[in-house]
Scaffold this motif. Structure first.
Motif, mmCIF file in Angstrom:
data_model
loop_
_atom_site.group_PDB
_atom_site.id
_atom_site.type_symbol
_atom_site.label_atom_id
_atom_site.label_comp_id
_atom_site.label_asym_id
_atom_site.label_seq_id
_atom_site.Cartn_x
_atom_site.Cartn_y
_atom_site.Cartn_z
ATOM 1 N N ARG A 194 0.841 -1.200 0.000
ATOM 2 C CA ARG A 194 0.000 0.000 0.000
ATOM 3 C C ARG A 194 0.875 1.248 0.000
ATOM 4 N NH1 ARG A 194 -4.170 -0.670 4.849
ATOM 5 N NH2 ARG A 194 -5.028 1.208 3.838
ATOM 6 N N TYR A 195 0.342 2.322 -0.559
ATOM 7 C CA TYR A 195 1.048 3.604 -0.547
ATOM 8 C C TYR A 195 0.023 4.718 -0.604
ATOM 9 C CZ TYR A 195 0.056 4.099 -5.539
ATOM 10 O OH TYR A 195 -0.572 4.228 -6.758
ATOM 11 N N ARG A 196 0.454 5.900 -0.299
ATOM 12 C CA ARG A 196 -0.421 7.074 -0.360
ATOM 13 C C ARG A 196 0.117 8.017 -1.441
ATOM 14 N NH1 ARG A 196 -0.442 9.212 5.623
ATOM 15 N NH2 ARG A 196 1.563 8.122 5.687
ATOM 16 N N PRO A 197 -0.584 8.129 -2.556
ATOM 17 C CA PRO A 197 -0.094 9.001 -3.627
ATOM 18 C C PRO A 197 -0.253 10.474 -3.266
ATOM 19 C CG PRO A 197 -2.244 8.113 -4.194
ATOM 20 C CD PRO A 197 -1.833 7.444 -2.914
ATOM 21 N N VAL A 198 0.775 11.244 -3.575
ATOM 22 C CA VAL A 198 0.724 12.700 -3.450
ATOM 23 C C VAL A 198 0.857 13.232 -4.872
ATOM 24 C CG1 VAL A 198 1.802 14.760 -2.469
ATOM 25 C CG2 VAL A 198 1.767 12.610 -1.154
ATOM 26 N N MET A 199 -0.268 13.675 -5.434
ATOM 27 C CA MET A 199 -0.299 14.019 -6.845
ATOM 28 C C MET A 199 0.270 15.420 -7.087
ATOM 29 S SD MET A 199 -1.503 11.176 -7.640
ATOM 30 C CE MET A 199 -1.431 11.472 -9.400
ATOM 31 N N ALA A 200 1.020 15.531 -8.183
ATOM 32 C CA ALA A 200 1.613 16.817 -8.565
ATOM 33 C C ALA A 200 1.276 17.095 -10.029
ATOM 34 C CB ALA A 200 3.121 16.795 -8.369
ATOM 35 N N ALA A 201 1.086 18.366 -10.360
ATOM 36 C CA ALA A 201 0.730 18.736 -11.729
ATOM 37 C C ALA A 201 1.933 18.733 -12.659
ATOM 38 C CB ALA A 201 0.070 20.117 -11.738
ATOM 39 N N SER A 202 3.142 18.800 -12.094
ATOM 40 C CA SER A 202 4.352 18.855 -12.915
ATOM 41 C C SER A 202 5.510 18.235 -12.149
ATOM 42 C CB SER A 202 4.697 20.308 -13.267
ATOM 43 O OG SER A 202 5.038 21.042 -12.094
ATOM 44 N N GLU A 203 6.603 17.959 -12.866
ATOM 45 C CA GLU A 203 7.797 17.445 -12.194
ATOM 46 C C GLU A 203 8.357 18.471 -11.224
ATOM 47 O OE1 GLU A 203 9.150 14.460 -15.716
ATOM 48 O OE2 GLU A 203 8.746 16.571 -15.961
ATOM 49 N N GLU A 204 8.279 19.737 -11.603
ATOM 50 C CA GLU A 204 8.779 20.796 -10.728
ATOM 51 C C GLU A 204 7.998 20.825 -9.413
ATOM 52 O OE1 GLU A 204 9.776 25.609 -10.873
ATOM 53 O OE2 GLU A 204 8.535 24.676 -12.427
ATOM 54 N N GLU A 205 6.675 20.657 -9.505
ATOM 55 C CA GLU A 205 5.869 20.650 -8.282
ATOM 56 C C GLU A 205 6.165 19.401 -7.449
ATOM 57 O OE1 GLU A 205 1.218 20.652 -6.741
ATOM 58 O OE2 GLU A 205 1.649 20.776 -8.884
ATOM 59 N N ALA A 206 6.325 18.261 -8.119
ATOM 60 C CA ALA A 206 6.657 17.028 -7.390
ATOM 61 C C ALA A 206 7.978 17.173 -6.659
ATOM 62 C CB ALA A 206 6.709 15.855 -8.361
ATOM 63 N N ARG A 207 8.947 17.809 -7.306
ATOM 64 C CA ARG A 207 10.249 18.044 -6.682
ATOM 65 C C ARG A 207 10.107 18.960 -5.468
ATOM 66 N NH1 ARG A 207 12.795 19.356 -11.140
ATOM 67 N NH2 ARG A 207 12.674 21.611 -10.978
ATOM 68 N N ARG A 208 9.274 19.981 -5.584
ATOM 69 C CA ARG A 208 9.076 20.910 -4.468
ATOM 70 C C ARG A 208 8.399 20.202 -3.297
ATOM 71 N NH1 ARG A 208 4.865 23.505 -2.759
ATOM 72 N NH2 ARG A 208 3.624 23.025 -4.611
ATOM 73 N N LEU A 209 7.386 19.385 -3.594
ATOM 74 C CA LEU A 209 6.693 18.648 -2.537
ATOM 75 C C LEU A 209 7.639 17.680 -1.835
ATOM 76 C CD1 LEU A 209 3.341 17.866 -4.405
ATOM 77 C CD2 LEU A 209 3.656 19.464 -2.502
ATOM 78 N N TYR A 210 8.501 17.043 -2.620
ATOM 79 C CA TYR A 210 9.470 16.114 -2.037
ATOM 80 C C TYR A 210 10.470 16.857 -1.155
ATOM 81 C CZ TYR A 210 13.544 13.026 -1.817
ATOM 82 O OH TYR A 210 14.615 12.287 -1.386
ATOM 83 N N GLU A 211 10.950 17.985 -1.641
ATOM 84 C CA GLU A 211 11.963 18.731 -0.888
ATOM 85 C C GLU A 211 11.395 19.309 0.401
ATOM 86 O OE1 GLU A 211 15.843 21.387 -1.970
ATOM 87 O OE2 GLU A 211 14.057 21.714 -3.175
#
Length: 366
Positions: A194-211
């Motif tokens: 199981r996992y919990r997806p954290v959706m991002a509209a772009s790679e840049e946003e995904a990178r920001r959420l991760y950081e």
């Protein structure tokens, strides 16, 4: 009298002017080209509407990622750089004789196929994976693979993870509407995790959420993860896990309706690969054109068997590609490899006959 009338009617059948109608315009035909080699037939080049449009406007319209380190990004002077960018420049060199004649169009992942279908761009060169549904269902063609990739995971080194299977229950950043989203669901479901997806509209946003630690790990193509890691505040504090959960053959995309343009894009990519196979580079190709004696090099550089005419291009089309942009190994090294911030190994993207063989292989250019 009857015989005379019949003869007149038969005479007028092929002459539309007899009925007062203009004769139809002849369909333009590309000239026949004699291929090199004894006994080879004469081939006829197809006419590409896209090539005609490119020449009329004087530039190639190329859809690229808005900002992915290593693949496509504007530098501090606003000049576009990257692996996918260089593929566009190679295409401009092949078709217009000038690698600078490209108009780069930044396109979001959700809009990339629609922009191509609508004719807003001539080619999409945007870290896009070839899949069955995309190739068969969108009216598009993937002429050649430029980079063999796979989906992976970026995680903080401090977590001490040895495998993605240890991410059960974790929050995972993933870009919405991409193949990565579906691959992630398949991989975890198959393993009963199981996992919990954290959706991002772009790679840049995904990178920001991760950081900002909104998610525990970031999943995308491994090359994209390497690019994202290179711009993090402390790149050394993050690791790409060893798991590769998918096959992601990346390459340019064109409209299916213009097969001749697909051929131009395909053989431009193969010219880059063949250039490396023959030991050519941007620095050596000028000398090679003056001194080459082996048939393969002479054909590639337009010295024998005018193969460029089969694509509607000049004889020196491949020579201009390598002279102005470089062979494949040069493009890889400066954007993704040892001369870049990503420091990626060639891996699967090595030549088929390299000491550590990869998957890169150019069909015979003859």
């Amino acid at each position: 009298m009857i015989r005379r009338l019949v003869a007149t009617a038969l005479f007028c059948l092929p002459l539309t002017a007899c009925e007062g109608r203009p004769a139809p315009e002849p369909v333009p035909q590309a000239p026949a080209v004699k291929a090199s080699g004894a006994g080879q037939p004469a081939y006829k080049a197809a006419v590409s509407p896209t090539l005609q449009a490119v020449r009329a406007r004087g530039h190639v319209a190329c859809g690229v990622h808005p900002g992915l380190p290593g693949f496509a990004f504007p530098d501090v002077r606003g000049q576009w750089r990257g692996f996918d960018v260089d593929v566009c420049r190679a295409l401009a060199a092949a078709t217009l004789g000038d690698a600078s004649k490209v108009r780069f169009v930044p396109i979001a992942a959700q809009d990339r196929f629609a922009a191509l279908q609508a004719g807003r761009i001539d080619v999409l060169s945007r870290n896009t994976s070839l899949t069955f549904a995309r190739d068969a269902g969108l009216g598009l063609t993937f002429p050649a693979v430029t980079y063999y990739d796979g989906q992976g995971f970026l995680a903080p080194k401090a977590l001490g993870l040895g495998s993605a299977q240890e991410l059960s229950g974790a929050r995972l950043c993933v870009q919405e509407g991409t193949a990565s989203e579906g691959n992630l669901a398949d991989w975890f479901s198959t393993r009963g995790l199981r996992y919990r997806p954290v959706m991002a509209a772009s790679e840049e946003e995904a990178r920001r959420l991760y950081e900002t630690e909104t998610c525990d790990a970031f999943t995308a193509d491994i090359s994209a993860l390497a690019g994202s890691r290179s711009v993090l505040t402390n790149a050394g504090a993050h690791v790409i896990l060893p798991d590769v959960i998918s096959k992601e053959p990346l390459g340019p995309v064109v409209r299916e309706a213009d097969a001749a343009w697909a051929d131009i894009v395909r053989w431009t990519v193969y010219a880059l690969i063949q250039g490396e196979e023959l030991g050519l580079s941007a620095k050596t190709v000028v000398q090679a054109r003056e001194t080459a004696s082996d048939p393969e090099t002479r054909r590639l550089l337009g010295l024998e068997g005018d193969l460029g005419a089969l694509l509607g291009l000049k004889a020196d089309w491949a020579y201009q590609v390598i002279r102005q942009v470089g062979a494949y190994h040069e493009i890889f090294r400066r954007n993704l490899g040892e001369d870049s911030a990503l420091k990626l190994d060639r891996g699967l993207n090595a030549l088929w006959n390299a000491p550590k063989p990869g998957l890169l292989y150019a069909p015979p250019i003859r």
